[in-house]
Motif scaffolding. Structure first.
Motif, mmCIF file in Angstrom:
data_model
loop_
_atom_site.group_PDB
_atom_site.id
_atom_site.type_symbol
_atom_site.label_atom_id
_atom_site.label_comp_id
_atom_site.label_asym_id
_atom_site.label_seq_id
_atom_site.Cartn_x
_atom_site.Cartn_y
_atom_site.Cartn_z
ATOM 1 N N GLU A 296 -7.347 59.548 29.397
ATOM 2 C CA GLU A 296 -7.991 59.127 28.160
ATOM 3 C C GLU A 296 -8.688 57.782 28.354
ATOM 4 O O GLU A 296 -8.102 56.827 28.862
ATOM 5 N N GLY A 297 -9.965 57.743 27.961
ATOM 6 C CA GLY A 297 -10.735 56.522 28.070
ATOM 7 C C GLY A 297 -11.455 56.345 29.384
ATOM 8 O O GLY A 297 -12.248 55.409 29.534
ATOM 9 N N ASP A 299 -14.212 57.513 32.239
ATOM 10 C CA ASP A 299 -15.419 58.314 32.393
ATOM 11 C C ASP A 299 -15.502 58.978 33.754
ATOM 12 O O ASP A 299 -16.357 59.832 33.983
ATOM 13 N N PHE A 300 -14.645 58.570 34.676
ATOM 14 C CA PHE A 300 -14.671 59.114 36.027
ATOM 15 C C PHE A 300 -13.336 59.781 36.330
ATOM 16 O O PHE A 300 -12.293 59.389 35.798
ATOM 17 N N PRO A 301 -13.360 60.800 37.196
ATOM 18 C CA PRO A 301 -12.110 61.506 37.513
ATOM 19 C C PRO A 301 -11.068 60.576 38.108
ATOM 20 O O PRO A 301 -11.384 59.682 38.904
ATOM 21 N N VAL A 302 -9.832 60.810 37.712
ATOM 22 C CA VAL A 302 -8.719 60.037 38.257
ATOM 23 C C VAL A 302 -7.903 60.877 39.235
ATOM 24 O O VAL A 302 -6.968 60.370 39.867
ATOM 25 N N ALA A 303 -8.259 62.150 39.360
ATOM 26 C CA ALA A 303 -7.609 63.042 40.326
ATOM 27 C C ALA A 303 -8.579 64.175 40.625
ATOM 28 O O ALA A 303 -9.338 64.601 39.750
ATOM 29 N N ALA A 304 -8.565 64.643 41.866
ATOM 30 C CA ALA A 304 -9.474 65.719 42.262
ATOM 31 C C ALA A 304 -8.903 66.435 43.473
ATOM 32 O O ALA A 304 -8.108 65.866 44.232
ATOM 33 N N GLY A 305 -9.328 67.693 43.646
ATOM 34 C CA GLY A 305 -8.853 68.443 44.792
ATOM 35 C C GLY A 305 -9.306 69.885 44.740
ATOM 36 O O GLY A 305 -9.887 70.341 43.751
ATOM 37 N N PRO A 306 -9.058 70.643 45.822
ATOM 38 C CA PRO A 306 -9.469 72.046 45.878
ATOM 39 C C PRO A 306 -8.503 72.954 45.119
ATOM 40 O O PRO A 306 -7.333 72.613 44.897
ATOM 41 N N ILE A 326 -3.004 62.160 32.036
ATOM 42 C CA ILE A 326 -4.216 62.989 32.087
ATOM 43 C C ILE A 326 -4.350 63.777 30.792
ATOM 44 O O ILE A 326 -3.371 64.363 30.301
ATOM 45 N N ASP A 327 -5.549 63.762 30.214
ATOM 46 C CA ASP A 327 -5.757 64.526 28.989
ATOM 47 C C ASP A 327 -6.876 65.568 29.108
ATOM 48 O O ASP A 327 -7.156 66.287 28.157
ATOM 49 N N LEU A 328 -7.509 65.665 30.283
ATOM 50 C CA LEU A 328 -8.550 66.674 30.478
ATOM 51 C C LEU A 328 -8.600 67.074 31.944
ATOM 52 O O LEU A 328 -8.644 66.209 32.829
ATOM 53 N N VAL A 329 -8.558 68.382 32.206
ATOM 54 C CA VAL A 329 -8.736 68.917 33.554
ATOM 55 C C VAL A 329 -9.909 69.879 33.521
ATOM 56 O O VAL A 329 -9.993 70.738 32.638
ATOM 57 N N GLU A 330 -10.829 69.719 34.466
ATOM 58 C CA GLU A 330 -11.977 70.607 34.578
ATOM 59 C C GLU A 330 -11.894 71.410 35.863
ATOM 60 O O GLU A 330 -11.484 70.889 36.909
ATOM 61 N N VAL A 331 -12.285 72.668 35.777
ATOM 62 C CA VAL A 331 -12.452 73.527 36.942
ATOM 63 C C VAL A 331 -13.945 73.666 37.161
ATOM 64 O O VAL A 331 -14.690 73.959 36.211
ATOM 65 N N TYR A 332 -14.413 73.490 38.394
ATOM 66 C CA TYR A 332 -15.849 73.546 38.628
ATOM 67 C C TYR A 332 -16.129 74.061 40.028
ATOM 68 O O TYR A 332 -15.242 74.139 40.888
ATOM 69 N N HIS A 333 -17.384 74.446 40.238
ATOM 70 C CA HIS A 333 -17.847 74.834 41.565
ATOM 71 C C HIS A 333 -18.981 73.894 41.953
ATOM 72 O O HIS A 333 -19.918 73.688 41.165
ATOM 73 N N PRO A 334 -18.961 73.307 43.138
ATOM 74 C CA PRO A 334 -19.984 72.320 43.516
ATOM 75 C C PRO A 334 -21.411 72.864 43.485
ATOM 76 O O PRO A 334 -22.356 72.089 43.327
ATOM 77 N N ASP A 335 -21.582 74.181 43.615
ATOM 78 C CA ASP A 335 -22.931 74.752 43.645
ATOM 79 C C ASP A 335 -23.516 74.990 42.261
ATOM 80 O O ASP A 335 -24.680 75.367 42.145
#
Length: 389
Positions: A296-297, A299-306, A326-335
């Motif tokens: 919360e608060g 603007d940049f990810p505080v955790a990331a991984g495959p 953590i209050d938001l988790v996003e799933v994404y594809h780099p392409d």
């Protein structure tokens, strides 16, 4: 009679719309990139005459003439110097034209979600075969980036051309509709299809699973613009129960149908900064998915991984660098080239897609022409078993 508004949007460009209050693209646009401009049917309102943004009248003249009519073309060619806002009446709104059908079919191919409660699984091979037939019919009008080569490999294109040669009528979609009997209703509808539909299914069977064109590689014109979405009444919501937070993945950030379509398809837990994420695998699993998490608060990810696929789920772990939870988790594809939409917009988009899918499913199941457009073959088969012939 239907009145179309021709609005000058630039020195040499015009917007064509049937709604004087809709000079921008529809909120849920089923788009095609055509020679000389963009074309967009309204996925929510297929009964409306599709919108267009024409930046080269000469290059677009052929499809303007056939789709909108000679009155519209004449107004754009000869009255362009008269004013910036021209009203033209047309007698036959072309909502069921193959061009509009192609736009809607490609929208369904991009946005129909993975099967889940209340949503049928759509046979994407069959839908791609129908898209191929419509692309064949409209290929002279399509921009190179949106043409046959961008959608189908050589083997697939040959299969579609063979089917079209044997039954050219199915390119218009007229022979693909269920026709209710005089008694009407579900019980009375015809469930056997014409020979052209069987040819289409044969063409779909010829679409090899190792096709050189993968779903994630297809060009989506929507990704070139910002969608004009109405903000959601509530933001994306995440429910926490027993230490596990559940939410829905953002469909803009992942390949079509690569993740589950339910609102609980994304689940995560956090324990002293250690994040564990689990995502339901969709109808069309994809490699290369990743996670990123925000506190919360921040603007940049505080955790990331495959994320790694393990059976029916993708799993991933990451370590948070934030003090706050953590209050938001996003799933994404780099392409995925589309930038993230705000959370409220993502939820609003999913609700809009589900509303369209529910409406179209009902129309296909009851043999209705939605907005004058008959259901697609894949929609019919998703709701009605095919009678052997």
């Amino acid at each position: 009679m239907t009145t179309l508004i021709l609005h000058r949007s630039g020195p040499d460009s015009w917007v064509v719309t049937s709604d004087p209050n809709q000079l921008t693209m529809p909120e849920m646009p089923a788009m095609l990139s055509l020679r000389g401009g963009l074309f967009a049917a309204d996925a929510r309102r297929p009964d409306l005459v599709p919108w267009a943004d024409i930046d080269n009248v000469e290059a677009a003249a052929d499809w303007i003439l056939v789709f909108y009519g000679s009155e519209v073309l004449a107004a754009l060619e000869t009255e362009a110097a008269v004013g910036d806002h021209i009203a033209v009446e047309i007698t036959d709104p072309p909502t069921n034209h193959p061009l509009a059908r192609l736009a809607l079919a490609r929208w369904l191919h991009r946005w129909w979600p993975s099967a889940h409660a209340g949503v049928a699984r759509l046979d994407q091979r069959l839908l791609r075969a129908e898209i191929g037939a419509l692309t064949w019919a409209m290929q002279d009008w399509l921009d190179e980036a949106d043409g046959p080569e961008a959608w189908l490999g050589t083997h697939e294109w040959a299969a579609v051309e063979t089917a079209v040669a044997q039954a050219p009528g199915f390119a218009s979609g007229a022979e693909l509709a269920l026709e209710p009997t005089a008694s009407g209703g579900t019980a009375g509808r015809r469930t056997s299809f014409t020979a052209s539909l069987h040819l289409l299914i044969d063409a779909a069977d010829d679409l090899a699973p190792d096709s050189p064109v993968a779903t994630a590689d297809l060009p989506w014109p929507e990704e070139l613009i910002e969608p004009a979405l109405v903000p959601s009444e509530q933001d994306d919501y995440a429910l926490t129960a027993g230490g596990t937070t559940t939410a829905a993945p953002d469909w803009w950030l992942v390949p079509p149908r690569s993740v589950g379509g339910g609102e609980d398809a994304l689940r995560w837990t956090e324990d002293a900064g250690d994040l564990t994420v689990e995502v339901t695998v969709g109808d069309e699993p994809a490699d290369g998915l990743r996670l990123r998490a925000y506190a919360e608060g921040d603007d940049f990810p505080v955790a990331a991984g495959p994320l790694v696929r393990e059976g029916a789920v993708y799993r991933g772990r990451a370590r948070s660098t934030a003090v706050e939870p953590i209050d938001l988790v996003e799933v994404y594809h780099p392409d995925q080239v589309r930038p993230p939409v705000p959370s409220g917009m993502a939820e609003s988009w999913r609700r809009g897609v589900r509303g369209i899918v529910n409406l179209r499913t009902h129309a296909a199941a009851t043999g209705q022409a939605l907005g004058g457009i008959w259901p697609f073959a894949a929609e019919i088969l998703a709701t009605t078993p095919l009678t052997p012939q």
